[in-house]
Motif scaffolding. Sequence first.
Motif, PDB file in Angstrom:
ATOM      1  N   ASP A  96      40.158  33.476  45.165  1.00 25.24           N
ATOM      2  CA  ASP A  96      41.164  33.551  44.106  1.00 25.24           C
ATOM      3  C   ASP A  96      41.248  34.934  43.468  1.00 25.24           C
ATOM      4  O   ASP A  96      42.136  35.195  42.663  1.00 25.24           O
ATOM      5  CB  ASP A  96      40.859  32.520  43.015  1.00 25.24           C
ATOM      6  CG  ASP A  96      40.914  31.093  43.542  1.00 25.24           C
ATOM      7  OD1 ASP A  96      41.800  30.821  44.379  1.00 25.24           O
ATOM      8  OD2 ASP A  96      40.069  30.276  43.128  1.00 25.24           O
ATOM      9  N   LEU A  97      40.306  35.811  43.809  1.00 23.83           N
ATOM     10  CA  LEU A  97      40.274  37.147  43.228  1.00 23.83           C
ATOM     11  C   LEU A  97      40.688  38.180  44.266  1.00 23.83           C
ATOM     12  O   LEU A  97      40.303  38.090  45.433  1.00 23.83           O
ATOM     13  CB  LEU A  97      38.866  37.482  42.727  1.00 23.83           C
ATOM     14  CG  LEU A  97      38.295  36.623  41.602  1.00 23.83           C
ATOM     15  CD1 LEU A  97      36.832  36.985  41.349  1.00 23.83           C
ATOM     16  CD2 LEU A  97      39.117  36.790  40.323  1.00 23.83           C
ATOM     17  N   THR A  98      41.464  39.161  43.829  1.00 23.57           N
ATOM     18  CA  THR A  98      41.774  40.292  44.713  1.00 23.57           C
ATOM     19  C   THR A  98      40.544  41.197  44.774  1.00 23.57           C
ATOM     20  O   THR A  98      39.612  41.079  43.962  1.00 23.57           O
ATOM     21  CB  THR A  98      42.950  41.107  44.180  1.00 23.57           C
ATOM     22  OG1 THR A  98      42.567  41.748  42.957  1.00 23.57           O
ATOM     23  CG2 THR A  98      44.179  40.214  43.966  1.00 23.57           C
ATOM     24  N   ALA A  99      40.541  42.118  45.732  1.00 22.25           N
ATOM     25  CA  ALA A  99      39.427  43.057  45.849  1.00 22.25           C
ATOM     26  C   ALA A  99      39.279  43.886  44.582  1.00 22.25           C
ATOM     27  O   ALA A  99      38.168  44.167  44.129  1.00 22.25           O
ATOM     28  CB  ALA A  99      39.626  43.964  47.066  1.00 22.25           C
ATOM     29  N   ASP A 100      40.405  44.271  43.995  1.00 22.20           N
ATOM     30  CA  ASP A 100      40.339  45.061  42.767  1.00 22.20           C
ATOM     31  C   ASP A 100      39.762  44.251  41.610  1.00 22.20           C
ATOM     32  O   ASP A 100      39.003  44.779  40.797  1.00 22.20           O
ATOM     33  CB  ASP A 100      41.737  45.574  42.407  1.00 22.20           C
ATOM     34  CG  ASP A 100      42.227  46.601  43.400  1.00 22.20           C
ATOM     35  OD1 ASP A 100      41.953  47.790  43.200  1.00 22.20           O
ATOM     36  OD2 ASP A 100      42.874  46.198  44.390  1.00 22.20           O
ATOM     37  N   GLU A 101      40.123  42.974  41.543  1.00 22.34           N
ATOM     38  CA  GLU A 101      39.576  42.116  40.490  1.00 22.34           C
ATOM     39  C   GLU A 101      38.074  41.891  40.690  1.00 22.34           C
ATOM     40  O   GLU A 101      37.312  41.865  39.722  1.00 22.34           O
ATOM     41  CB  GLU A 101      40.322  40.785  40.475  1.00 22.34           C
ATOM     42  CG  GLU A 101      41.762  40.912  39.967  1.00 22.34           C
ATOM     43  CD  GLU A 101      42.580  39.655  40.208  1.00 22.34           C
ATOM     44  OE1 GLU A 101      43.615  39.489  39.534  1.00 22.34           O
ATOM     45  OE2 GLU A 101      42.203  38.834  41.086  1.00 22.34           O
ATOM     46  N   LYS A 102      37.650  41.737  41.941  1.00 20.00           N
ATOM     47  CA  LYS A 102      36.219  41.606  42.206  1.00 20.00           C
ATOM     48  C   LYS A 102      35.480  42.871  41.784  1.00 20.00           C
ATOM     49  O   LYS A 102      34.412  42.809  41.172  1.00 20.00           O
ATOM     50  CB  LYS A 102      35.990  41.347  43.701  1.00 20.00           C
ATOM     51  CG  LYS A 102      36.471  39.991  44.186  1.00 20.00           C
ATOM     52  CD  LYS A 102      36.283  39.852  45.694  1.00 20.00           C
ATOM     53  CE  LYS A 102      36.827  38.515  46.185  1.00 20.00           C
ATOM     54  NZ  LYS A 102      36.673  38.347  47.645  1.00 20.00           N
ATOM     55  N   SER A 103      36.066  44.013  42.101  1.00 16.72           N
ATOM     56  CA  SER A 103      35.455  45.282  41.716  1.00 16.72           C
ATOM     57  C   SER A 103      35.352  45.401  40.202  1.00 16.72           C
ATOM     58  O   SER A 103      34.318  45.825  39.664  1.00 16.72           O
ATOM     59  CB  SER A 103      36.280  46.447  42.279  1.00 16.72           C
ATOM     60  OG  SER A 103      35.741  47.687  41.899  1.00 16.72           O
ATOM     61  N   ASP A 104      36.410  45.012  39.504  1.00 17.65           N
ATOM     62  CA  ASP A 104      36.401  45.084  38.041  1.00 17.65           C
ATOM     63  C   ASP A 104      35.314  44.176  37.449  1.00 17.65           C
ATOM     64  O   ASP A 104      34.591  44.576  36.529  1.00 17.65           O
ATOM     65  CB  ASP A 104      37.766  44.671  37.487  1.00 17.65           C
ATOM     66  CG  ASP A 104      38.854  45.693  37.773  1.00 17.65           C
ATOM     67  OD1 ASP A 104      38.514  46.837  38.117  1.00 17.65           O
ATOM     68  OD2 ASP A 104      40.042  45.330  37.652  1.00 17.65           O
ATOM     69  N   GLN A 105      35.191  42.969  37.980  1.00 20.55           N
ATOM     70  CA  GLN A 105      34.203  42.032  37.439  1.00 20.55           C
ATOM     71  C   GLN A 105      32.776  42.510  37.706  1.00 20.55           C
ATOM     72  O   GLN A 105      31.909  42.416  36.830  1.00 20.55           O
ATOM     73  CB  GLN A 105      34.427  40.639  38.020  1.00 20.55           C
ATOM     74  CG  GLN A 105      35.691  39.961  37.505  1.00 20.55           C
ATOM     75  CD  GLN A 105      35.713  38.469  37.789  1.00 20.55           C
ATOM     76  OE1 GLN A 105      34.679  37.852  38.030  1.00 20.55           O
ATOM     77  NE2 GLN A 105      36.902  37.873  37.747  1.00 20.55           N
ATOM     78  N   LEU A 106      32.534  43.009  38.901  1.00 23.52           N
ATOM     79  CA  LEU A 106      31.189  43.498  39.215  1.00 23.52           C
ATOM     80  C   LEU A 106      30.852  44.720  38.371  1.00 23.52           C
ATOM     81  O   LEU A 106      29.715  44.880  37.918  1.00 23.52           O
ATOM     82  CB  LEU A 106      31.082  43.833  40.702  1.00 23.52           C
ATOM     83  CG  LEU A 106      31.121  42.639  41.654  1.00 23.52           C
ATOM     84  CD1 LEU A 106      31.084  43.110  43.102  1.00 23.52           C
ATOM     85  CD2 LEU A 106      29.955  41.688  41.383  1.00 23.52           C
ATOM     86  N   TRP A 107      31.835  45.573  38.153  1.00 23.52           N
ATOM     87  CA  TRP A 107      31.572  46.757  37.331  1.00 23.52           C
ATOM     88  C   TRP A 107      31.300  46.362  35.876  1.00 23.52           C
ATOM     89  O   TRP A 107      30.457  46.967  35.220  1.00 23.52           O
ATOM     90  CB  TRP A 107      32.744  47.736  37.385  1.00 23.52           C
ATOM     91  CG  TRP A 107      32.349  49.081  36.848  1.00 23.52           C
ATOM     92  CD1 TRP A 107      32.441  49.529  35.575  1.00 23.52           C
ATOM     93  CD2 TRP A 107      31.742  50.141  37.594  1.00 23.52           C
ATOM     94  NE1 TRP A 107      31.940  50.793  35.452  1.00 23.52           N
ATOM     95  CE2 TRP A 107      31.508  51.204  36.679  1.00 23.52           C
ATOM     96  CE3 TRP A 107      31.390  50.309  38.918  1.00 23.52           C
ATOM     97  CZ2 TRP A 107      30.927  52.411  37.079  1.00 23.52           C
ATOM     98  CZ3 TRP A 107      30.817  51.511  39.321  1.00 23.52           C
ATOM     99  CH2 TRP A 107      30.592  52.540  38.397  1.00 23.52           C
ATOM    100  N   LYS A 108      31.971  45.341  35.415  1.00 22.20           N
ATOM    101  CA  LYS A 108      31.727  44.880  34.041  1.00 22.20           C
ATOM    102  C   LYS A 108      30.292  44.364  33.901  1.00 22.20           C
ATOM    103  O   LYS A 108      29.627  44.604  32.889  1.00 22.20           O
ATOM    104  CB  LYS A 108      32.737  43.784  33.675  1.00 22.20           C
ATOM    105  CG  LYS A 108      32.644  43.334  32.217  1.00 22.20           C
ATOM    106  CD  LYS A 108      33.774  42.385  31.874  1.00 22.20           C
ATOM    107  CE  LYS A 108      33.697  41.954  30.419  1.00 22.20           C
ATOM    108  NZ  LYS A 108      33.840  43.092  29.488  1.00 22.20           N
ATOM    109  N   ILE A 109      29.815  43.657  34.930  1.00 20.43           N
ATOM    110  CA  ILE A 109      28.415  43.205  34.902  1.00 20.43           C
ATOM    111  C   ILE A 109      27.494  44.404  34.933  1.00 20.43           C
ATOM    112  O   ILE A 109      26.465  44.440  34.230  1.00 20.43           O
ATOM    113  CB  ILE A 109      28.135  42.272  36.104  1.00 20.43           C
ATOM    114  CG1 ILE A 109      29.009  41.026  36.035  1.00 20.43           C
ATOM    115  CG2 ILE A 109      26.661  41.869  36.126  1.00 20.43           C
ATOM    116  CD1 ILE A 109      28.922  40.151  37.279  1.00 20.43           C
TER     117      ILE A 109
END
Length: 421
Positions: A96-109
């Motif tokens: 359900d997540l785009t690659a950019d959204e996955k990148s954003d979430q991992l970077w936030k962590i």
Amino acid sequence: MKAYISAKEVYVMGRLATIVSVIGTAFASAMAYGFVSAGLGDNPQTAPPSAKPLAFSPAGAKPTLTDTAAFASGPSEPAAPNRFTRRIRDILGSVDLTADEKSDQLWKILESHAREPAIARYLLDSMQFIKPTNKERVIERVEAALHHGAQDDGVKRALINLLSAQFEHDASIAAAAETQLSGNPLVLASLRKAANSNDHATAHQAVLQYSRLGEVQDSLTRLDTARSNGTINASEYVREIGFHLPLIKDPAQQQQLLDRMEDSGLPGQELAELLATTAQLPHALSSLSSASLHTIRRVLADNPPAFAVDLLDLDVLALARYNRWASASSAIANALSGEPIPDLLATLVMLPDADPRALMAVAASPMSEPVMQVLTERGLVNDALQRLDRFESAPGNTAVASGIVADIRAKLTRRSARQSP
């Protein structure tokens, strides 16, 4: 079709060839005989980025200062390891997540755990498996993180690896054209900037990663500079040149690079081991000139791998090292003379002064059956068995060593019996 391969592809395939050699020979043999060797991990200082990332989706928003502020902030709360790793896997595997959204979430962590080196490295390594379309955002984040205080050297190297992982490969075009693919000039420019950093860990990793991605001649120039200013050591310098060597078309430049490798000051056996890896890279034997192959063959012949003085020291890595050296030596000789590789290997392991563990190394390799066939055809089975006797009869021999010898002995005996009239 692409006429030649990039430095990165040669590096990755070379690493795979080395891994196959060590794992396929040493580790498989160890498993078969009931022993393994510990500590077989990539050096975190020089490990390449992960394999080709997964598919990606449309880009996200532009970065802001808050994206990197946490890198310079104070201590963060420790993460619960099990729950933490599950969360990472859930993000990476989400459909359900785009690659950019996955990148954003991992970077936030990452922002919340930037001061915990092990967790930060795990996160950064995980990010290599995705490739956002907004490469500029990733580059800005990495550069800001390096500038604002990722104090741990391992984290700095992981940041450089993440940066390098943004480089896009396309096997359908020439290597020179690859550097101009969308976003790739930004990646290369950022790596060049990092390679000039005053921070050793940052510059060190950037030089190595640039070497594996950039245009060959420019990479060689940067390697020369990095070696002269101490950013990389002699071993790293020689290894990187070795990976570029098959990409050099001019025989004179090939020889010039080989001369640099020989003049590097490396011990002979270390140089030979690196050149053995070079000789087994894809297309190396077909792209290197006859003069270059003769030079590599001479270095290998002058620096055979040494086994421990104690005959009872049966080191898996020593067996793999010998097998890699013998395989490279025989492959080069085959390219120069056309003599079959099994014949060449059989000659090597049966030299008068050859250590019996040389026979054991090849007998436990993928070339085992062809070499044993040659020994049988040459009437050397009894001589081979006598060499194994030397090892088996050594005082204090272990059950493991005896088991290895017994297995090889049985194979030789069975083959000899089948050949008998």
